[in-house]
Design a protein around this motif. Structure first.
Motif, PDB file in Angstrom:
ATOM      1  N   ALA A  68       9.804   0.225  -5.444  1.00 27.82           N
ATOM      2  CA  ALA A  68      10.558   0.809  -4.317  1.00 27.82           C
ATOM      3  C   ALA A  68      11.108  -0.308  -3.428  1.00 27.82           C
ATOM      4  CB  ALA A  68       9.642   1.715  -3.510  1.00 27.82           C
ATOM      5  N   THR A  69      12.275  -0.079  -2.847  1.00 31.12           N
ATOM      6  CA  THR A  69      12.860  -1.085  -1.959  1.00 31.12           C
ATOM      7  C   THR A  69      12.226  -0.970  -0.573  1.00 31.12           C
ATOM      8  OG1 THR A  69      14.540   0.425  -1.127  1.00 31.12           O
ATOM      9  CG2 THR A  69      15.097  -0.850  -3.119  1.00 31.12           C
ATOM     10  N   ARG A  70      12.427  -2.016   0.248  1.00 30.15           N
ATOM     11  CA  ARG A  70      11.897  -2.008   1.609  1.00 30.15           C
ATOM     12  C   ARG A  70      12.463  -0.817   2.392  1.00 30.15           C
ATOM     13  NH1 ARG A  70      10.333  -4.938   6.210  1.00 30.15           N
ATOM     14  NH2 ARG A  70       8.827  -6.027   4.980  1.00 30.15           N
ATOM     15  N   GLU A  71      13.742  -0.514   2.163  1.00 31.65           N
ATOM     16  CA  GLU A  71      14.372   0.608   2.877  1.00 31.65           C
ATOM     17  C   GLU A  71      13.656   1.919   2.538  1.00 31.65           C
ATOM     18  OE1 GLU A  71      16.221  -1.802   1.368  1.00 31.65           O
ATOM     19  OE2 GLU A  71      16.734  -2.666   3.327  1.00 31.65           O
ATOM     20  N   GLN A  72      13.339   2.091   1.263  1.00 33.68           N
ATOM     21  CA  GLN A  72      12.663   3.327   0.830  1.00 33.68           C
ATOM     22  C   GLN A  72      11.255   3.402   1.429  1.00 33.68           C
ATOM     23  OE1 GLN A  72      13.163   2.589  -3.360  1.00 33.68           O
ATOM     24  NE2 GLN A  72      14.789   4.111  -3.545  1.00 33.68           N
ATOM     25  N   VAL A  73      10.570   2.252   1.454  1.00 31.97           N
ATOM     26  CA  VAL A  73       9.217   2.209   2.034  1.00 31.97           C
ATOM     27  C   VAL A  73       9.290   2.569   3.519  1.00 31.97           C
ATOM     28  CG1 VAL A  73       7.303   0.667   2.659  1.00 31.97           C
ATOM     29  CG2 VAL A  73       8.279   0.567   0.363  1.00 31.97           C
ATOM     30  N   GLU A  74      10.258   2.000   4.212  1.00 34.74           N
ATOM     31  CA  GLU A  74      10.387   2.269   5.644  1.00 34.74           C
ATOM     32  C   GLU A  74      10.744   3.722   5.916  1.00 34.74           C
ATOM     33  OE1 GLU A  74      11.798  -1.978   7.481  1.00 34.74           O
ATOM     34  OE2 GLU A  74      12.425  -0.115   8.472  1.00 34.74           O
ATOM     35  N   ALA A  75      11.620   4.278   5.074  1.00 31.53           N
ATOM     36  CA  ALA A  75      12.006   5.680   5.262  1.00 31.53           C
ATOM     37  C   ALA A  75      10.779   6.587   5.105  1.00 31.53           C
ATOM     38  CB  ALA A  75      13.090   6.065   4.261  1.00 31.53           C
ATOM     39  N   ALA A  76       9.936   6.278   4.109  1.00 33.65           N
ATOM     40  CA  ALA A  76       8.722   7.082   3.901  1.00 33.65           C
ATOM     41  C   ALA A  76       7.772   6.917   5.087  1.00 33.65           C
ATOM     42  CB  ALA A  76       8.034   6.674   2.601  1.00 33.65           C
ATOM     43  N   ASN A  92       0.809  -1.217   0.000  1.00 35.99           N
ATOM     44  CA  ASN A  92       0.000   0.000   0.000  1.00 35.99           C
ATOM     45  C   ASN A  92       0.848   1.275   0.000  1.00 35.99           C
ATOM     46  OD1 ASN A  92      -3.117  -0.063   0.174  1.00 35.99           O
ATOM     47  ND2 ASN A  92      -2.426  -1.920   1.225  1.00 35.99           N
ATOM     48  N   ILE A  93       1.993   1.224   0.646  1.00 27.63           N
ATOM     49  CA  ILE A  93       2.869   2.404   0.642  1.00 27.63           C
ATOM     50  C   ILE A  93       3.677   2.455  -0.657  1.00 27.63           C
ATOM     51  CG2 ILE A  93       4.813   3.551   1.800  1.00 27.63           C
ATOM     52  CD1 ILE A  93       3.763   2.425   4.435  1.00 27.63           C
ATOM     53  N   LEU A 108       7.073   8.893  -0.964  1.00 26.58           N
ATOM     54  CA  LEU A 108       7.818   7.926  -1.769  1.00 26.58           C
ATOM     55  C   LEU A 108       7.757   8.291  -3.252  1.00 26.58           C
ATOM     56  CD1 LEU A 108       9.337   5.342  -1.135  1.00 26.58           C
ATOM     57  CD2 LEU A 108       7.245   4.068  -1.515  1.00 26.58           C
ATOM     58  N   LYS A 109       6.606   8.738  -3.674  1.00 28.38           N
ATOM     59  CA  LYS A 109       6.430   9.118  -5.092  1.00 28.38           C
ATOM     60  C   LYS A 109       7.247  10.365  -5.406  1.00 28.38           C
ATOM     61  CE  LYS A 109       2.729  10.109  -8.406  1.00 28.38           C
ATOM     62  NZ  LYS A 109       1.281  10.179  -8.628  1.00 28.38           N
ATOM     63  N   ASN A 110       7.354  11.249  -4.429  1.00 25.20           N
ATOM     64  CA  ASN A 110       8.127  12.486  -4.550  1.00 25.20           C
ATOM     65  C   ASN A 110       7.783  13.301  -5.801  1.00 25.20           C
ATOM     66  OD1 ASN A 110       9.978  14.372  -3.764  1.00 25.20           O
ATOM     67  ND2 ASN A 110      11.727  13.326  -4.693  1.00 25.20           N
ATOM     68  N   PRO A 111       6.500  13.630  -5.976  1.00 21.99           N
ATOM     69  CA  PRO A 111       6.104  14.372  -7.168  1.00 21.99           C
ATOM     70  C   PRO A 111       6.348  15.868  -6.976  1.00 21.99           C
ATOM     71  CG  PRO A 111       4.207  13.986  -5.791  1.00 21.99           C
ATOM     72  CD  PRO A 111       5.382  13.403  -5.063  1.00 21.99           C
ATOM     73  N   PRO A 112       6.488  16.636  -8.060  1.00 20.21           N
ATOM     74  CA  PRO A 112       6.692  18.083  -7.907  1.00 20.21           C
ATOM     75  C   PRO A 112       5.429  18.822  -7.449  1.00 20.21           C
ATOM     76  CG  PRO A 112       6.725  17.444 -10.230  1.00 20.21           C
ATOM     77  CD  PRO A 112       6.647  16.182  -9.449  1.00 20.21           C
ATOM     78  N   ILE A 113       4.255  18.215  -7.697  1.00 21.23           N
ATOM     79  CA  ILE A 113       2.983  18.861  -7.327  1.00 21.23           C
ATOM     80  C   ILE A 113       2.250  17.980  -6.314  1.00 21.23           C
ATOM     81  CG2 ILE A 113       0.739  19.685  -8.193  1.00 21.23           C
ATOM     82  CD1 ILE A 113       2.136  19.870 -10.978  1.00 21.23           C
ATOM     83  N   VAL A 114       1.732  18.614  -5.258  1.00 19.60           N
ATOM     84  CA  VAL A 114       1.030  17.839  -4.229  1.00 19.60           C
ATOM     85  C   VAL A 114      -0.343  18.466  -3.960  1.00 19.60           C
ATOM     86  CG1 VAL A 114       1.086  17.183  -1.797  1.00 19.60           C
ATOM     87  CG2 VAL A 114       3.159  17.035  -3.124  1.00 19.60           C
ATOM     88  N   ILE A 115      -1.344  17.613  -3.855  1.00 17.72           N
ATOM     89  CA  ILE A 115      -2.687  18.074  -3.492  1.00 17.72           C
ATOM     90  C   ILE A 115      -3.052  17.445  -2.152  1.00 17.72           C
ATOM     91  CG2 ILE A 115      -5.145  18.038  -4.090  1.00 17.72           C
ATOM     92  CD1 ILE A 115      -4.306  17.615  -7.032  1.00 17.72           C
ATOM     93  N   PHE A 116      -3.411  18.282  -1.193  1.00 14.86           N
ATOM     94  CA  PHE A 116      -3.894  17.758   0.091  1.00 14.86           C
ATOM     95  C   PHE A 116      -5.363  18.089   0.230  1.00 14.86           C
ATOM     96  CE2 PHE A 116       0.543  18.569   1.752  1.00 14.86           C
ATOM     97  CZ  PHE A 116       0.896  17.241   1.651  1.00 14.86           C
ATOM     98  N   LYS A 165       2.849  -8.888  12.179  1.00 18.76           N
ATOM     99  CA  LYS A 165       3.505  -9.199  10.900  1.00 18.76           C
ATOM    100  C   LYS A 165       4.211  -7.995  10.291  1.00 18.76           C
ATOM    101  CE  LYS A 165       0.538 -12.977   9.362  1.00 18.76           C
ATOM    102  NZ  LYS A 165      -0.513 -13.250   8.381  1.00 18.76           N
ATOM    103  N   GLY A 166       4.251  -6.896  11.000  1.00 20.87           N
ATOM    104  CA  GLY A 166       4.961  -5.713  10.502  1.00 20.87           C
ATOM    105  C   GLY A 166       4.490  -5.286   9.121  1.00 20.87           C
ATOM    106  N   TYR A 167       5.434  -5.052   8.223  1.00 24.04           N
ATOM    107  CA  TYR A 167       5.097  -4.563   6.881  1.00 24.04           C
ATOM    108  C   TYR A 167       4.322  -5.581   6.048  1.00 24.04           C
ATOM    109  CZ  TYR A 167       7.494  -0.199   7.552  1.00 24.04           C
ATOM    110  OH  TYR A 167       7.820   1.050   8.003  1.00 24.04           O
TER     111      TYR A 167
END
Ligand code: ATP
Length: 298
Positions: free
Chosen positions: A155-163, A147-148, A206-214, A178-180
């Protein structure tokens, strides 16, 4: 009796599986239906400047022909800045987000990114450039890792965890048996509104896009949770071109510009300080929210 019980029980399981799959399919069709509203033009090209200024130019829009929702809305989000939209429920705030993501096309005016009309670019490149943290995040019936990572396939597990760390959901995930690998969604672990929003923030980081909508949740989180989510949103929006659809005015104080939308029309605009000084609609909303948020003095 036992012989009869087992097949019946088995049938029950199958029934639940089919019913669940149908629910998932329903959701998928709803999403696909939205996708089908717009199509790539024959000569559509990838968005050239995803990190350019976002510009709504005299935009009008209606879902149904004789019920206008947005009327002549114009604003600019300079690259890396934040514009916030506030206003009563139903005034058209989320519609602005849907138009920028091109779930629908505008009927009048245009939306440009880096000067390019978004109707002339490929939808894939547009959606690659935009990350959305929606009001209510749909989670797939899959692991929390999936889901992340959905924000960036491969994406690697490290990248998922960092996010997950940055979105402050790592501790919660690590505490599950069961963690992740924990399954979430309708068939798995149910997450609260705040936890789901954190998953969406992790996806966007993780996606790190230039535009973000909240699209801020209308449902009230407890105030500690709300402040934490706002801090995480702020870090996710750092240096990004951001459109915030805000229900709590505390979210918008630092915005480059705030738009007050009423019945699809921008009735006030400016910075927080400008708008308070004007003593109009925004100032009224601000006073009202402060009163509501104030502790009761006995
Ligand atoms: P809220 O603060 O409650 O989220 P909003 O300001 O974001 O509201 P929108 O979701 O943009 O409001 O909706 C604006 C209007 O458009 C509402 O009257 C809504 O009923 C209508 N609307 C939204 N989606 C559709 C749709 N798919 N078809 C028809 N009408 C719609």
């Amino acid at each position: 009796m036992i012989q009869l019980y087992i097949p019946l029980n088995f049938l029950g399981v199958i029934y639940r599986e089919i019913k669940q799959s149908l629910t998932d399919l329903d959701k998928m069709f709803v999403l696909m239906e939205k996708e089908r509203e717009v199509r790539d033009g024959a000569d559509a090209k990838p968005l050239a400047q995803p990190d350019g200024t976002v510009h709504f130019e005299d935009v009008s829009f209606a879902y149904e022909p004789d019920r206008p929702i947005l009327q002549h809305v114009s604003f600019e989000i300079p690259a890396g800045k934040t514009v916030a939209v506030v206003g009563p429920s139903g005034s058209g705030k989320s519609t602005l987000a849907r138009l920028l993501y091109r779930f629908y096309d505008v009927q009048d005016g245009r939306i440009t990114i880096g000067g390019e009309d978004i109707r002339t670019v490929t939808q894939a490149s547009l959606r690659q450039a935009i990350g959305i943290v929606p009001q209510d995040t749909v989670l797939f019936n899959d692991t929390i890792e999936y889901n992340i990572a959905y924000g960036r396939p491969g994406a690697t597990r490290e990248q998922v965890e960092a996010a997950a760390q940055a979105a402050r959901i790592h501790g919660f995930i690590a505490a599950t048996p069961k963690g992740y690998a924990t399954t979430v969604g309708e068939r798995g672990l149910k997450l609260s509104g705040g936890e789901k929003q954190r998953v969406a923030i992790a996806r966007t980081l993780l996606k790190n896009p230039p535009i973000v909508i909240f699209d801020e949740a209308t449902s009230a989180l407890d105030s500690a949770n709300e402040r934490a989510i706002q801090a995480e949103l702020k870090s996710a929006a750092q240096n990004k071109t951001t459109l915030v659809i805000a229900h709590r005015l505390s979210t918008v104080v630092d915005a480059h510009e705030i738009l007050v939308l009423e019945s699809g029309v921008v009735v006030e605009r400016g910075t927080h300080v400008d708008l308070l000084a004007r003593q109009g609609r925004y100032a009224q909303m601000w006073t009202l929210q402060k009163v509501e948020a104030a502790p009761v003095v006995l």
